[in-house]
Motif scaffolding. Structure first.
Motif: not given
Ligand code: FAD
Length: 487
Positions: A137-142, A156-159
């Motif tokens: 699930x964790x999907x950093x924009x990078x 890290x987080x993400x959208x």
């Protein structure tokens, strides 16, 4: 800090590192090292003594011991996409780059877990899990570049953090090489290990407690249906109000992301163009996921809330291609900003969601006051702001205004009840600002915890904790900003 090494220990270091990984996986010439002088925060640079590329846990242990013998500190590194100078080689450190530790050792479909090495690229884990109906699930924009080791270190987080949480909610166990070269296991695959939450302590510790060499992570079932909406607003403040209204209604979207006008235009001029409306003041991307039967009603509800805050149009992605295009535009936004100026300072701070409209207005005013090109693209659902300043670091006056505006933004967020970083970490960038949110006793307690793992401060020195301690807080000249009028 460890005592300074003598010249003979240092000169013995490179051969000792090469003895562990071979010459090919040990870089030490000035040209080779240039590439590793910074991470994604290009304003902070330091040349490492060497960069080594281990492939196994045993090699990491041997490299750490070689550094200890030479009295040289070391810095773990993944893909170098960090935005707070976390992988900066302070104090002539050796960079231990884990990107070659890429094995997905095991996917346990029944228990929905995976055991992976730190160099696995974030998006590759979901690709590997997809045939089993699972994803990470964790999907950093990078996520097409950054590694899971870096994600663990930065929490890290993400959208999709809004619904699924940050990295810490998905890590069950860690294999960690300590700064003395020992290898330990923290947590276990059940996620219910008794005693202190040592995994929780290491996640987000920014590589200051040791080098993660393997991790056990949760995988999630791929949702039955996913819908992505694009709401178009006249201005960014109205989009923020709609976010508050959606959350207040009790809906839990998978993502709520805002992109402002300047970013939309940069994206539309770039390879990430997705047909976003160039004349919009801001767009809000809303993603809903879950059981098929639940989504139609949620789509209608989101549309109603967005219109109540002035959205001109609320479109639903027509198919998977359009959905992917919206996300490519959002996740490529930072890259697209490369069109605006040679350098980009991606800020990262959090405010309570209710404060978003007021803080956003102040952030834009700060950009104008310092005469800077500032754009916003951010995880609005989490209250996680990313004011991005496009600039040219070769212009010292502009560089000074960028730093001063950054400080003004951080102070504004803290005054609104927020914190100084949402997901990019403190690193070397914000270590002097940490005292804005923690008192001396808090910082002492954190330093004591760090001492348990790394009593001599040899693992990623110069990160998180203030270098000038509280003197910088009371005297901005200590950071060399005396030419800049503070707002
Ligand atoms: C375009 C762009 C978009 C981004 N979007 C997001 C986003 O949405 N959310 C987000 O959270 N971040 C985002 N980031 C920031 C960055 O990608 C993350 O912080 C990421 O986790 C860094 O991973 P990395 O592999 O590049 O780590 P690096 O930059 O190499 O290192 C980051 C930190 O992790 C430590 N580290 C690395 N590997 C290990 C290890 N094996 N053991 C211990 N410590 C280690 C390093 O010492 C350093 O302190 C973005 C960056 C860019 C450039």
């Amino acid at each position: 800090m460890a005592s300074a090494p003598d010249a003979s220990s240092r000169s013995a270091l490179i051969p000792a590192l090469e003895a562990v990984v071979g010459r090919e996986r040990c870089l030490s010439t000035p040209e080779e090292l240039l590439v590793y002088e910074c991470d994604g925060l290009t304003s902070h640079v330091a040349t490492p003594t060497a960069v080594v590329f281990p492939e196994t846990t045993e090699e990491v242990q041997a490299l750490v011991r070689a550094c200890r013998t030479a009295g040289v500190p070391f810095v773990p590194r993944g893909a170098g996409t960090g935005l707070s100078g976390g992988a900066l080689a302070s104090d002539d450190a050796v960079v231990v780059e884990c990107s070659r530790m890429q094995a997905i050792r095991h996917i346990d479909v029944e228990n929905r877990i995976a055991v992976v090495e730190p160099g696995v690229v974030n998006a590759d884990l979901s690709v590997a899990a997809k045939p089993h109906g699972l994803f990470y699930a964790p999907d950093p924009s990078s996520q097409l570049a950054c590694t899971l080791g870096g994600n663990v270190a930065e929490n890290s987080g993400g959208p999709h953090t809004l619904k699924y949480g940050t990295t810490t909610d998905h890590v069950l166990a860690l294999e960690l090489v300590l700064p003395d070269g020992a290898c330990i296991t923290l947590g276990d695959a059940s996620g219910l290990a008794p005693g202190f939450d040592w995994v929780g302590a290491v996640v987000g510790s920014e590589g200051t407690l040791g080098i993660v060499t393997a991790m056990t992570v949760r995988l999630e079932p791929i949702p039955e249906r996913v819908e992505t909406l694009l709401a178009i607003f006249d201005d960014v403040v109205s989009a923020c109000r709609a976010v508050g209204r959606i959350i207040e209604s009790g809906l839990v979207p998978a993502a709520l992301e805002i992109v402002d006008q300047r970013t939309i235009r940069a994206v539309e001029d770039s390879v990430y163009a997705a047909g976003l409306p160039r004349d919009a003041g801001a767009i809000l991307i809303v993603e809903l996921d879950g059981p098929d039967v639940a989504l139609d009603a949620q789509i209608a509800e989101v549309q109603t809330h967005c219109r109540a805050d002035g959205a001109e149009r609320v479109e639903v992605a027509r198919d998977e291609t359009e959905r992917t295009q919206f996300w490519r535009a959002r996740k490529g936004a930072f890259g697209a900003m490369g069109r605006l100026a040679p350098d980009l300072y991606v800020h990262d701070a959090v405010v309570p969601r209710t404060a978003l409209p007021e803080v956003l207005a102040k952030v834009c005013e700060i950009g104008d006051r310092y005469g800077l090109t500032l754009s916003n693209v951010f995880h609005a659902g989490d209250g996680n702001l990313h004011p991005n300043i496009s600039f040219d670091r070769r212009d010292p006056d502009e560089m000074a205004r960028v730093i001063a505006a950054g400080e003004a933004i951080l102070r504004t967020c803290v005054e609104a009840g927020g914190v100084i970083t949402g997901e990019h970490g403190v690193g070397s960038e914000k270590s002097d600002y940490i005292s804005l949110v923690f008192g001396e006793a808090d910082l002492d307690a954190m330093q004591k915890l760090r001492s348990v793992f790394d009593p001599e401060r040899v693992c990623n020195p110069g990160k998180i904790f203030p270098t000038t301690r509280f003197c910088a807080e009371s005297n901005p000249k200590a950071r060399g900003y005396d030419r800049v009028p503070f707002g």
